[in-house]
Design a protein around this motif. Structure first.
Motif, PDB file in Angstrom:
ATOM      1  N   GLU A 195      -4.082  -4.542   5.818  1.00  0.00           N
ATOM      2  CA  GLU A 195      -3.170  -4.382   6.887  1.00  0.00           C
ATOM      3  C   GLU A 195      -1.664  -4.699   6.752  1.00  0.00           C
ATOM      4  OE1 GLU A 195      -5.097  -8.934   7.188  1.00  0.00           O
ATOM      5  OE2 GLU A 195      -4.256  -8.198   9.002  1.00  0.00           O
ATOM      6  N   ASN A 196      -1.377  -4.997   5.685  1.00  0.00           N
ATOM      7  CA  ASN A 196       0.332  -4.857   5.272  1.00  0.00           C
ATOM      8  C   ASN A 196       0.829  -3.692   5.073  1.00  0.00           C
ATOM      9  OD1 ASN A 196      -0.151  -7.942   5.069  1.00  0.00           O
ATOM     10  ND2 ASN A 196      -0.334  -7.955   2.952  1.00  0.00           N
ATOM     11  N   TYR A 197      -0.103  -2.639   4.843  1.00  0.00           N
ATOM     12  CA  TYR A 197       0.573  -1.391   4.770  1.00  0.00           C
ATOM     13  C   TYR A 197       0.596  -0.543   6.111  1.00  0.00           C
ATOM     14  CZ  TYR A 197      -0.372  -2.556   0.041  1.00  0.00           C
ATOM     15  OH  TYR A 197      -0.554  -3.392  -1.108  1.00  0.00           O
ATOM     16  N   ARG A 198       0.323  -1.193   7.110  1.00  0.00           N
ATOM     17  CA  ARG A 198       0.388  -0.429   8.400  1.00  0.00           C
ATOM     18  C   ARG A 198       1.164   0.489   8.394  1.00  0.00           C
ATOM     19  NH1 ARG A 198      -1.617  -2.056  13.855  1.00  0.00           N
ATOM     20  NH2 ARG A 198      -2.899  -3.411  12.805  1.00  0.00           N
ATOM     21  N   HIS A 199       2.666   0.084   8.425  1.00  0.00           N
ATOM     22  CA  HIS A 199       3.740   1.002   8.757  1.00  0.00           C
ATOM     23  C   HIS A 199       4.198   1.455   7.385  1.00  0.00           C
ATOM     24  CE1 HIS A 199       3.569  -0.126  13.039  1.00  0.00           C
ATOM     25  NE2 HIS A 199       3.545  -1.630  12.613  1.00  0.00           N
ATOM     26  N   ARG A 200       3.498   1.568   6.440  1.00  0.00           N
ATOM     27  CA  ARG A 200       4.138   2.203   5.221  1.00  0.00           C
ATOM     28  C   ARG A 200       3.813   3.709   5.340  1.00  0.00           C
ATOM     29  NH1 ARG A 200       4.560  -2.234   1.602  1.00  0.00           N
ATOM     30  NH2 ARG A 200       5.212  -0.819  -0.188  1.00  0.00           N
ATOM     31  N   LYS A 201       4.590   4.284   4.420  1.00  0.00           N
ATOM     32  CA  LYS A 201       3.878   5.976   4.360  1.00  0.00           C
ATOM     33  C   LYS A 201       2.936   5.626   3.288  1.00  0.00           C
ATOM     34  CE  LYS A 201       8.535   8.039   5.293  1.00  0.00           C
ATOM     35  NZ  LYS A 201       9.766   8.899   4.602  1.00  0.00           N
ATOM     36  N   ILE A 202       1.932   6.877   3.598  1.00  0.00           N
ATOM     37  CA  ILE A 202       0.962   7.132   2.924  1.00  0.00           C
ATOM     38  C   ILE A 202       1.364   7.332   1.234  1.00  0.00           C
ATOM     39  CG2 ILE A 202      -1.024   8.644   2.216  1.00  0.00           C
ATOM     40  CD1 ILE A 202      -1.596   7.320   4.872  1.00  0.00           C
ATOM     41  N   GLU A 203       2.160   7.902   1.052  1.00  0.00           N
ATOM     42  CA  GLU A 203       2.745   8.222  -0.471  1.00  0.00           C
ATOM     43  C   GLU A 203       3.057   6.708  -1.260  1.00  0.00           C
ATOM     44  OE1 GLU A 203       5.936  11.059  -0.444  1.00  0.00           O
ATOM     45  OE2 GLU A 203       7.101   9.875   0.603  1.00  0.00           O
ATOM     46  N   GLU A 204       3.433   5.716  -0.302  1.00  0.00           N
ATOM     47  CA  GLU A 204       3.846   4.575  -0.831  1.00  0.00           C
ATOM     48  C   GLU A 204       2.629   3.885  -1.355  1.00  0.00           C
ATOM     49  OE1 GLU A 204       6.160   2.637   1.892  1.00  0.00           O
ATOM     50  OE2 GLU A 204       7.944   4.311   1.779  1.00  0.00           O
ATOM     51  N   LEU A 205       1.501   4.054  -1.033  1.00  0.00           N
ATOM     52  CA  LEU A 205       0.169   3.426  -1.255  1.00  0.00           C
ATOM     53  C   LEU A 205      -0.280   3.607  -2.708  1.00  0.00           C
ATOM     54  CD1 LEU A 205       0.741   2.640   1.678  1.00  0.00           C
ATOM     55  CD2 LEU A 205      -1.973   2.954   2.037  1.00  0.00           C
ATOM     56  N   SER A 206      -1.145   2.924  -3.304  1.00  0.00           N
ATOM     57  CA  SER A 206      -1.785   3.107  -4.426  1.00  0.00           C
ATOM     58  C   SER A 206      -2.901   3.908  -4.002  1.00  0.00           C
ATOM     59  CB  SER A 206      -2.424   1.926  -4.990  1.00  0.00           C
ATOM     60  OG  SER A 206      -3.344   1.297  -4.183  1.00  0.00           O
ATOM     61  N   LYS A 207      -3.453   4.829  -5.174  1.00  0.00           N
ATOM     62  CA  LYS A 207      -4.662   5.764  -4.764  1.00  0.00           C
ATOM     63  C   LYS A 207      -5.735   5.173  -4.121  1.00  0.00           C
ATOM     64  CE  LYS A 207      -7.208   9.182  -7.015  1.00  0.00           C
ATOM     65  NZ  LYS A 207      -8.280   9.343  -7.978  1.00  0.00           N
ATOM     66  N   GLY A 208      -6.043   4.000  -4.681  1.00  0.00           N
ATOM     67  CA  GLY A 208      -7.463   3.301  -3.964  1.00  0.00           C
ATOM     68  C   GLY A 208      -7.311   2.825  -2.515  1.00  0.00           C
ATOM     69  N   ASN A 209      -5.817   2.355  -2.102  1.00  0.00           N
ATOM     70  CA  ASN A 209      -5.533   2.165  -0.904  1.00  0.00           C
ATOM     71  C   ASN A 209      -5.664   3.299  -0.009  1.00  0.00           C
ATOM     72  OD1 ASN A 209      -5.750  -0.697  -0.996  1.00  0.00           O
ATOM     73  ND2 ASN A 209      -3.347  -0.748  -1.424  1.00  0.00           N
ATOM     74  N   GLN A 210      -5.144   4.353  -0.703  1.00  0.00           N
ATOM     75  CA  GLN A 210      -4.974   5.674   0.228  1.00  0.00           C
ATOM     76  C   GLN A 210      -6.328   6.174   0.682  1.00  0.00           C
ATOM     77  OE1 GLN A 210      -2.940   8.907  -1.503  1.00  0.00           O
ATOM     78  NE2 GLN A 210      -0.984   7.787  -2.077  1.00  0.00           N
TER      79      GLN A 210
END
Lengths: 299, 414
Positions: free
Chosen positions: A120-135
């Protein structure tokens, strides 16, 4: 129930899927297994109504699959990837809207799944900023957010660490237990063995074996042993008592011919190998897979 | 319908937010303004200092006349623009005069000089000799002054009344006026047509190329990570395609509106001739229909692309195809009423650009406007239908590009 009858898909030079039939019952995970190029993806695409079969039919609760079913289908393709430059919540919104869910329930469900999968903390982040697992978790959410009645998952565990695999597995099982139809396509035999009640094994577009996992294991035969050893075990495959032997360095899984008694076999090989451990086992799905594919390729 | 809207909205909003879009939005007008304004600025700036110009004239006929004619040219601070120096001497011949004058140019004592040979005869020959490439304005000023002087001399020789010269040198221009039934007369010169229609044609092509490239790249992204499979398991390929086309068209329209606002606020609406706006509604109709038609074709063909390299090739082919209507438009501007141009306006590929042009050249019969709009609508319908057939299969084919024959088979497939 999903019923696939005599499905065939021919392309100009190849028959990708050759006369396959199977049923998927609610409450049981159905495993669609097979080596690369066996026809799994083609089968999935036909079930999804993305491509049309050359012949055969797909029925969902006795009705043929048409475009009305779009909103009832959830699909997680094998190759993952989302719009890299877009925000997590926007991507979830878009796919949910394409499944015709109204705004309020989108927000509610997005909240629920983001929290449940701990992103839920990544809600407003861009996809490319997430780790592969979270993507991959985001993509998993897009496949299930509309509470599909038919969920098709292609290698759902690839790229997840054991803890996340556990989370995903629980989610899948909760879907199955609520009466959804789930098809799982995978190479990971251990996963399939743990999750699937029924399987269909494909090779070169043809059925190799199918049915409930329990029955398949029974049919394969019970005369299986596992040994742990030291020394060169390569001679095992040439023994007349052996149906097939799979060597893994320090241990081997051996399928003995019906009439052979395991204890006699042990006596015979103990002169040539140093045996550290010996046990009679149920055949693993992995073993069944390898043998079945080998046999069907020899034919 | 709902899903088409969702796709269109997504395509629009996600593209508007990209940096590439923002840059093209700002950079394109900046480049256009730079091209329009800089040359004049530079041209004016030069010559802000008095130039010393030499004259070599063995005949000695022209110096005084030239000096008199040139003396009227002043710089902004009222200093003379040119100072003339007579470099001719009695004893030296033309060749050695030229040599010494050349030397003065190289020594930067004079910025250039006029080399007048065979003065006073019919084969008089004048050169402007300077170190750098000649300044076009200077040469023209001196050309006029020289010819004036030459005529003056001849008149004097023949004893003709000098006031006749004014009469002869005055030329009457024929002004082309476009009349309309409502009684509005418009000066229909090239510039007017250029600004009211040609700019739209070029804008249309530029936008199609830039949005076509954008489209192919985004399709490629969706194909390479199999997003496309999720999309087509949520809506039909036709819905996806239509949504994409409308999203892009919206994006294009948005771009134009912004540019239009920038343009008007920069130049002030007053400076644009009001007649340039007279055909705006129809211009927009052709513009939008043309845009949708082209985008419809390119979405279909673009779905076939499988690698970044192919995407680039595709975009360059696309630009080449689009140059064609511009070339035809240039022909049309010179000869707007020819049969050829009329035929072109019924061929869908050139209909938008030719009609954008013809609209501003001559009043068109209503039936012709309706017919061409009808042709465009039908073409849009057909292009989207054919494209969606290619699209449907193209988006699922990876790795190899299909041959033309395969494409045709795809279209035939039900």
């Amino acid at each position: 129930m999903l019923t696939v009858q005599n499905l065939t898909k021919e392309y100009k030079n190849v028959t990708a899927v050759n006369d396959i039939s199977f049923n998927v019952e609610p409450g049981r995970v159905f495993g669609l297994l097979g080596p690369n190029g066996a026809g799994k993806t083609t089968t999935i695409r036909i079930v999804l109504n993305i491509i049309r079969p050359t012949s055969g039919s797909v029925l969902f609760n006795n009705r043929s699959i048409t475009n009305e079913f779009f909103n009832k289908i959830g699909y997680l393709p094998e190759d993952r990837g989302l719009y890299k430059k877009s925000k997590v919540i926007d991507v979830i919104n878009y796919f949910a809207k394409l499944k015709n869910i109204d705004k309020n329930s989108i927000r509610q469900k997005a909240d629920h799944w983001l929290r449940k999968l701990e992103i839920e903390n990544y809600r407003h982040r861009k996809i490319e900023e997430l780790s592969k697992g979270n993507q991959q978790k985001v993509q998993f959410i897009t496949a299930i957010i509309h509470d599909p009645e038919l969920l098709i998952l292609d290698e759902p565990f690839a790229g997840f660490d054991p803890i996340n695999q556990q989370q995903i597995r629980e989610t899948i099982l909760s879907f199955v237990n609520s009466g959804k139809i789930v098809i799982l396509s995978t190479h990971q035999m251990e996963t399939a063995e743990k999750l699937c009640s029924d399987i269909l094994l494909l090779n070169n577009g043809k059925e190799v074996c199918k049915g409930s996992l329990a029955k398949i294991k029974k049919d394969f035969g019970t005369n299986n042993i596992k040994i742990e050893f030291e020394g060169d075990a390569s001679f095992l495959n040439s023994l007349p008592e052996v149906n097939s032997a799979d060597l893994y360095g320090i241990y081997a899984e051996i399928h003995l011919k019906k009439e052979i008694k395991p204890a006699e076999f042990l006596r015979k090989i103990s002169g040539r190998l140093l045996i550290n451990h010996f046990s009679v086992i149920e055949p693993t799905l992995n073993k069944i897979f390898i043998d079945a594919i080998k046999n069907s390729n020899h034919k | 319908m709902n899903k088409i809207f969702s796709v269109a909205k997504w395509e629009f909003i996600e593209k508007v937010k990209t940096r590439a879009f923002l840059i093209s939005m700002i950079v394109t007008p900046v480049i256009i303004i730079a091209f329009a304004v800089l040359p004049t600025l530079l041209g004016n700036q030069e010559g802000e200092a008095t130039k010393v110009i030499g004259v070599v004239d063995k005949s000695g006929l022209y110096f005084d006349g030239l000096k008199e004619k040139i003396s009227g040219d002043k710089l902004s601070d009222n200093l003379p623009k040119y100072v003339l120096v007579n470099l001719s001497t009695e004893k030296n011949d033309a060749d050695s005069l030229q040599k010494s004058a050349d030397k003065e140019v190289f020594d930067q004592k004079i910025s250039a000089y006029l080399m007048i040979k065979y003065g006073g005869t019919d084969s008089v020959n004048v050169q402007w000799r300077s170190r750098s490439a000649a300044n076009f304005n200077d040469v023209r000023t001196f050309e006029r002054a020289f010819n004036d002087t030459r005529i003056d001399l001849k008149f004097k020789q023949e004893g003709i009344d000098p006031s006749l010269k004014k009469f002869i040198s005055k030329e009457v221009d024929i002004k082309p006026i476009k009349i309309s039934k409502e009684g509005r007369d418009t000066e229909s010169d090239f510039l007017n047509i250029f600004f009211s229609s040609f700019i739209f044609i070029i804008l249309l092509m530029v936008m199609i190329i830039s949005s076509g490239g954008m489209l192919v790249r985004s399709l490629l992204e969706e194909k390479s990570n199999r997003l496309i499979e999720i999309l087509v398991s949520s809506c039909t390929p036709a819905q996806l395609l239509t949504g994409k086309i409308f999203g892009l068209s919206l994006l294009g329209l948005f771009q134009i509106v912004i540019w239009g606002l920038i343009g008007i606020s920069l130049t002030g609406a007053g400076t644009v001739h009001p007649d340039a706006f007279q055909n705006i509604p129809l211009t927009l109709v052709y513009f939008i229909l043309g845009f949708i038609f082209y985008t419809g074709i390119f979405v279909g063909l673009g779905s076939v692309v499988t690698t970044e390299q192919e995407a680039q090739q595709f975009t360059s082919y696309l630009s080449m195809i689009l140059v064609l209507p511009i070339v035809f438009a240039i022909t049309a501007i010179q000869n707007p009423n020819s049969e050829f141009v009329r035929i072109l306006s019924y061929i869908p590929l050139t209909t938008p650009s030719i009609m954008l042009l013809r609209l501003n050249i001559a009043p068109l019969p209503t039936w012709e406007i309706l017919l061409t709009i009808f042709i465009l609508l039908i073409s849009i319908f057909i292009s989207i239908r054919l494209s969606s057939k290619i699209f449907k299969i193209g988006i699922l084919s990876y790795g190899k590009r299909p041959s033309l024959r395969e494409l045709i088979n795809w279209i035939k497939e039900k």
